[in-house]
Scaffold this motif. Sequence first.
Motif, PDB file in Angstrom:
ATOM      1  N   ARG A 235       0.826  -1.206   0.000  1.00 39.13           N
ATOM      2  CA  ARG A 235       0.000   0.000   0.000  1.00 39.13           C
ATOM      3  C   ARG A 235       0.861   1.257   0.000  1.00 39.13           C
ATOM      4  O   ARG A 235       0.545   2.249  -0.659  1.00 39.13           O
ATOM      5  CB  ARG A 235      -0.911  -0.011   1.220  1.00 39.13           C
TER       6      ARG A 235
ATOM      7  N   ARG B 143       2.651   1.529  -3.481  1.00 35.52           N
ATOM      8  CA  ARG B 143       1.739   1.632  -4.620  1.00 35.52           C
ATOM      9  C   ARG B 143       1.625   3.087  -5.074  1.00 35.52           C
ATOM     10  O   ARG B 143       1.401   3.369  -6.246  1.00 35.52           O
ATOM     11  CB  ARG B 143       0.363   1.083  -4.228  1.00 35.52           C
ATOM     12  N   ASP B 144       1.763   4.009  -4.133  1.00 35.56           N
ATOM     13  CA  ASP B 144       1.713   5.437  -4.440  1.00 35.56           C
ATOM     14  C   ASP B 144       3.100   5.895  -4.888  1.00 35.56           C
ATOM     15  O   ASP B 144       4.077   5.782  -4.155  1.00 35.56           O
ATOM     16  CB  ASP B 144       1.280   6.214  -3.192  1.00 35.56           C
ATOM     17  N   ARG B 145       3.215   6.428  -6.113  1.00 37.16           N
ATOM     18  CA  ARG B 145       4.516   6.836  -6.635  1.00 37.16           C
ATOM     19  C   ARG B 145       5.123   7.978  -5.839  1.00 37.16           C
ATOM     20  O   ARG B 145       6.346   8.101  -5.764  1.00 37.16           O
ATOM     21  CB  ARG B 145       4.373   7.233  -8.109  1.00 37.16           C
ATOM     22  N   ALA B 146       4.283   8.824  -5.264  1.00 34.74           N
ATOM     23  CA  ALA B 146       4.811   9.912  -4.439  1.00 34.74           C
ATOM     24  C   ALA B 146       5.557   9.359  -3.238  1.00 34.74           C
ATOM     25  O   ALA B 146       6.586   9.906  -2.818  1.00 34.74           O
ATOM     26  CB  ALA B 146       3.669  10.828  -3.987  1.00 34.74           C
ATOM     27  N   ASN B 147       5.065   8.260  -2.682  1.00 34.10           N
ATOM     28  CA  ASN B 147       5.752   7.645  -1.548  1.00 34.10           C
ATOM     29  C   ASN B 147       7.115   7.095  -1.941  1.00 34.10           C
ATOM     30  O   ASN B 147       8.058   7.113  -1.144  1.00 34.10           O
ATOM     31  CB  ASN B 147       4.896   6.518  -0.957  1.00 34.10           C
TER      32      ASN B 147
ATOM     33  N   THR C 192       2.985   7.329   7.460  1.00 33.38           N
ATOM     34  CA  THR C 192       2.217   6.243   6.838  1.00 33.38           C
ATOM     35  C   THR C 192       1.181   5.663   7.797  1.00 33.38           C
ATOM     36  O   THR C 192       0.371   4.824   7.387  1.00 33.38           O
ATOM     37  CB  THR C 192       3.145   5.119   6.353  1.00 33.38           C
TER      38      THR C 192
ATOM     39  N   GLY D 113      -2.564   5.554   6.842  1.00 31.21           N
ATOM     40  CA  GLY D 113      -3.213   4.426   6.186  1.00 31.21           C
ATOM     41  C   GLY D 113      -3.978   3.570   7.176  1.00 31.21           C
ATOM     42  O   GLY D 113      -5.045   3.023   6.853  1.00 31.21           O
TER      43      GLY D 113
END
Length: 384
Positions: A13, A16-20, A207, A210
């Motif tokens: 999770r 999955r986010d490219r910013a992360n 994080t 989440g």
Amino acid sequence: MKVTAIGLLNLRRVFRDRANIFFVIITPFVMIFVMGLFFGGNQQLRLGVTGASGPLAERLATAFDSGDVRVERVGDADALRADVERGRLHSGVIIPATYDSDVQSGKQSEVRLITRPNDWGAVDLGSWVRTAVQQEAALLKAARFAAQERGDSFDDALRTVATATVPGIDVQVSAGGRAAVPSGLSQFAVSAPPLLLLYTFLTAMTTAIGLVQARTSGVLRRMYASPTPARSLVAGEAAGRLIISLVQGLLIMLGSALLFGVDWGDPLGAAAILLLFSLIGGGAALLLGSMRSEGGALSLGVVLGLGLGALGGTMVPLETFSGTLRTIAMFTPHAWGYEGFAELVRHGAGILDILPQLGVLAAFAAVLFTLGVWRLRRVLVAGN
């Protein structure tokens, strides 16, 4: 099996986010590079000089110049102070306008040194400036004495003294104590460990949103309603926080070793610090993830992640802290992790040498992780 699946789901999770990917992986390496250049010991020190421009004043300004020190002329004292305050110069020297006449007449002349607090370069540069001034003062004093004894002009006596040769004196220098940063240590080895602590803790805190989203959206409640006991859900979420911190920490360790040649010292000691600090970050994230508001959890996570990191020496070297601030810093896990890594990376210590730091980190981890698991289970069972 379910615990492992939930833990790995949290890891997927996050990435999955490219910013992360940018903030969790790329940003730490950029900061290690920047901070390594900033605090590195291989940079040339910049000294600003302003004031008189007579021949004796020029002699003094020239005496400051060396391979490690670059002398820059500045227009006036105000501009010099501004350059030092802004960090463009490490230090500044103000030579009084009456310097030449005072020296020739035997009067006392005050040369002023301007530095910025907590600047490592300024400390070394200040010692160099004082040494150069003392050597020049001894030479000028000898020239005045020669002029009086021989009846020569001061300028002639100064030229004679400056070119005179005397039998040398063999001086043996030995250093006592232990340097905070040993000679020859890579500047990136100074910046990488504290930034690892900063980013693993900050990522764990941010994080945690989440976990709040999973609770507020009803995902955890639906999982709890399935044949999945509360202990498995809590253990899975706790494992997820731990896995995220460990993966990021390992990436920073391996990446900095490959890209910047950082030697993390004893592998067992480095692994122990990373594991305990990941447990600390995971426990804090579980507590944060028990909050009701996503915005509140994110804001508090950023504040705590950056605030505790700054107070624990991950942004400014812990060695530059004053006595009181250093004492306060030791109430943060970051300061103990900083000291542990400093022993391993800078001084070649082993895992047995950092047992005090590991013991304190283990206490932090036990308290925070226990509280985090207890709080999350309570919130989950209560349905909040």
